[in-house]
Design a protein around this motif. Structure first.
Motif, PDB file in Angstrom:
ATOM      1  N   THR A   1     -53.356   5.288 -30.361  1.00 22.08           N
ATOM      2  CA  THR A   1     -53.216   3.911 -30.817  1.00 22.08           C
ATOM      3  C   THR A   1     -53.556   3.802 -32.309  1.00 22.08           C
ATOM      4  N   PRO A   2     -53.033   2.734 -32.967  1.00 17.63           N
ATOM      5  CA  PRO A   2     -52.245   1.630 -32.413  1.00 17.63           C
ATOM      6  C   PRO A   2     -50.835   2.061 -32.022  1.00 17.63           C
TER       7      PRO A   2
ATOM      8  N   ARG B   1     -56.692  -4.265 -26.792  1.00 18.48           N
ATOM      9  CA  ARG B   1     -56.066  -5.526 -27.155  1.00 18.48           C
ATOM     10  C   ARG B   1     -54.562  -5.344 -27.000  1.00 18.48           C
TER      11      ARG B   1
ATOM     12  N   THR C   1     -46.353   5.519 -32.555  1.00 20.83           N
ATOM     13  CA  THR C   1     -47.779   5.813 -32.460  1.00 20.83           C
ATOM     14  C   THR C   1     -48.246   6.475 -33.751  1.00 20.83           C
ATOM     15  N   ARG C   2     -49.427   7.092 -33.667  1.00 27.29           N
ATOM     16  CA  ARG C   2     -49.965   7.916 -34.771  1.00 27.29           C
ATOM     17  C   ARG C   2     -50.237   9.307 -34.235  1.00 27.29           C
TER      18      ARG C   2
ATOM     19  N   SER D   1     -53.714  -1.931 -29.211  1.00 29.74           N
ATOM     20  CA  SER D   1     -54.755  -1.215 -29.956  1.00 29.74           C
ATOM     21  C   SER D   1     -55.922  -0.975 -29.013  1.00 29.74           C
TER      22      SER D   1
ATOM     23  N   HIS E   1     -46.864   0.648 -30.807  1.00 30.63           N
ATOM     24  CA  HIS E   1     -45.886  -0.447 -30.807  1.00 30.63           C
ATOM     25  C   HIS E   1     -44.692   0.014 -29.979  1.00 30.63           C
TER      26      HIS E   1
ATOM     27  N   TYR F   1     -60.170   4.472 -29.777  1.00 29.82           N
ATOM     28  CA  TYR F   1     -58.728   4.701 -29.741  1.00 29.82           C
ATOM     29  C   TYR F   1     -58.376   5.234 -28.361  1.00 29.82           C
TER      30      TYR F   1
ATOM     31  N   ASP G   1     -47.517  -4.603 -28.311  1.00 27.88           N
ATOM     32  CA  ASP G   1     -48.382  -3.987 -29.316  1.00 27.88           C
ATOM     33  C   ASP G   1     -49.762  -3.779 -28.697  1.00 27.88           C
TER      34      ASP G   1
END
Length: 319
Positions: A296-297, A196, A138-139, A279, A299, A283, A277
Motif C-alpha cells: 500500500t497505498p 482506510r 501499488t508500490r 492505505s 489504487h 503498510y 483506494d
C-alpha cells in the motif's frame, strides 16, 4: 500473417507443481484429436508467460490458450496489457486448468477434465464472453508498480499468506502442502492492520481489519468465496472487508468462506465500485490473482469488458 483461427498455446511448466509439464502430452493429443490448430510453447522461467503473450500478439495471434493455473492466467493477461500492438479486448483467452487452486476456471465453470476442457476450446465460438479487468497500482521497492487483475486480490491476512508462499516458491517449494504451511505460519504471526478504504471517492471503511478482498470473480484460495456475489462483466469491483476479530472467532467462521455466506457475519461489510483506494498503517502487502504485487497505498480501477474469454457461463442472469 498468422491464421487468426488458430490458437497460440502457452503451457506453464510450473503450474500445479509441475503437473502442466507432466500432463502436456495428454492434453496435446486431445487438441490434435479435436483437430484444433495450434502452436505451443512451454514456459521455462517465472513470468515467461508474460513475454510469450506479448510475443504472440506481435506475431499476429489473436487467440491464446493457457495450459496452467491462476498464476499463468494472470501472467498472460498482464502480457496482453503490457503490449501496444492491439487492444487487449481484441484477443480471446481460453484456459485448460492445470493449477493448484484453479479459482478462475471454477468461476467460469471450465471443466477440470482435460477432454471436456478441450471440447470447450473446440466449440470456442459458442462460448466467448467479455470480462472486466482491474488495473492495480501499488508500490514495489519504493517505485510505482502496476499489475492487472483477472480474478481476486486481497490485502491483510490474504496477502501475507501469498507473500510467504511466493517466497517458498522462489526457494523451489510449491504445491498444496507448501501453501498449507504458508497459511498456518501466516495465521499464527498475523496481526490486524489499520486500513482506510475509499470507494469511488468516498470513505467506506476506516479502522482495524483482518482482511480486505477485491473481486471480479468469486473464488480464491482453492474455492473460498470472499466476494461471493461478484459479476465478471458488470463494470464494478466487489469489495469485502473483514473487520478485526479474534483468531479463534475467525476459525469458527471459516465455513462461511467456503459456502458463500460470508456476508452473514456482523464483522463483514461489502460494497461495489469502479475505483477503490486503500492505505494501511504501517503498510499491507497486496496480492493479485494469488501473486504478491507490492504494498500500500493501492489504487484499483476497473476496465469494463477488458478481455474476451472462453467461458461456460453465459450471462449475469445465469450466475
Amino acid at each position: 500473417m498468422t491464421d487468426h483461427s488458430a490458437w497460440r498455446v502457452i503451457v506453464s511448466s510450473r503450474s500445479g507443481g509441475g503437473k502442466a509439464r507432466k500432463d502436456w502430452p495428454q492434453i496435446e493429443n486431445l487438441l490434435k484429436s479435436s483437430q484444433i490448430d495450434y502452436l505451443a510453447t512451454m514456459t521455462d522461467h517465472a513470468y515467461h508467460a508474460i513475454e510469450l503473450a506479448r510475443e504472440a500478439v506481435r506475431e499476429g495471434w489473436r487467440k491464446l490458450l493457457v495450459v496452467g493455473g491462476d498464476g499463468a492466467m494472470h501472467e498472460v493477461i498482464n502480457g496482453l496489457y503490457s503490449q501496444e500492438e492491439v487492444s487487449p479486448s481484441e484477443v480471446t483467452v481460453a484456459l485448460i486448468p492445470v493449477g493448484s487452486g484453479n479459482d478462475w476456471a471454477r468461476f467460469h465453470c471450465i471443466p477440470s477434465d482435460y477432454a471436456a476442457a478441450v471440447q470447450l476450446v473446440a466449440e470456442a465460438a459458442a462460448h466467448v464472453r467479455v470480462q472486466d479487468i482491474a488495473r492495480v497500482d501499488t508500490r514495489m521497492d519504493g517505485e510505482a508498480y502496476c499489475r492487472y487483475m483477472v480474478n481476486v486480490g486481497g490485502l491483510g491476512f490474504d496477502s501475507e499468506v501469498c507473500r510467504r508462499f511466493d517466497l517458498a516458491k522462489e526457494r523451489g517449494h510449491a504445491g498444496d502442502k507448501q501453501y498449507l504451511k504458508s497459511l498456518l505460519s501466516g495465521f499464527v504471526s498475523y496481526r490486524c492492520l489499520q486500513f482506510r478504504v475509499s470507494v469511488d471517492g468516498e470513505e467506506f471503511f476506516r479502522g482495524p481489519a483482518f482482511s480486505v478482498a477485491l473481486g471480479l470473480g468469486r473464488y480464491c484460495g482453492g474455492g473460498m468465496m470472499q466476494t461471493p456475489e461478484a459479476i465478471p462483466d458488470d463494470g464494478l469491483i466487489d469489495l469485502t472487508v473483514v473487520r478485526k476479530l479474534s483468531k479463534l472467532k475467525f476459525l469458527a467462521k471459516v465455513p462461511t468462506l467456503l459456502n458463500g455466506t460470508i456476508f452473514r457475519n456482523k464483522e463483514v461489510i461489502h460494497t461495489r465500485g469502479r475505483r477503490i483506494d486503500i492505505s494501511a498503517a504501517p503498510y499491507s502487502y497486496m496480492e493479485v490473482d494469488g501473486e504478491a504485487v507490492g504494498i500500500t497505498p493501492v489504487h484499483i480501477s476497473v476496465i469494463p469488458n477488458g478481455i474476451q474469454v472462453i467461458s461456460n457461463i453465459y450471462s449475469t442472469d445465469s450466475m
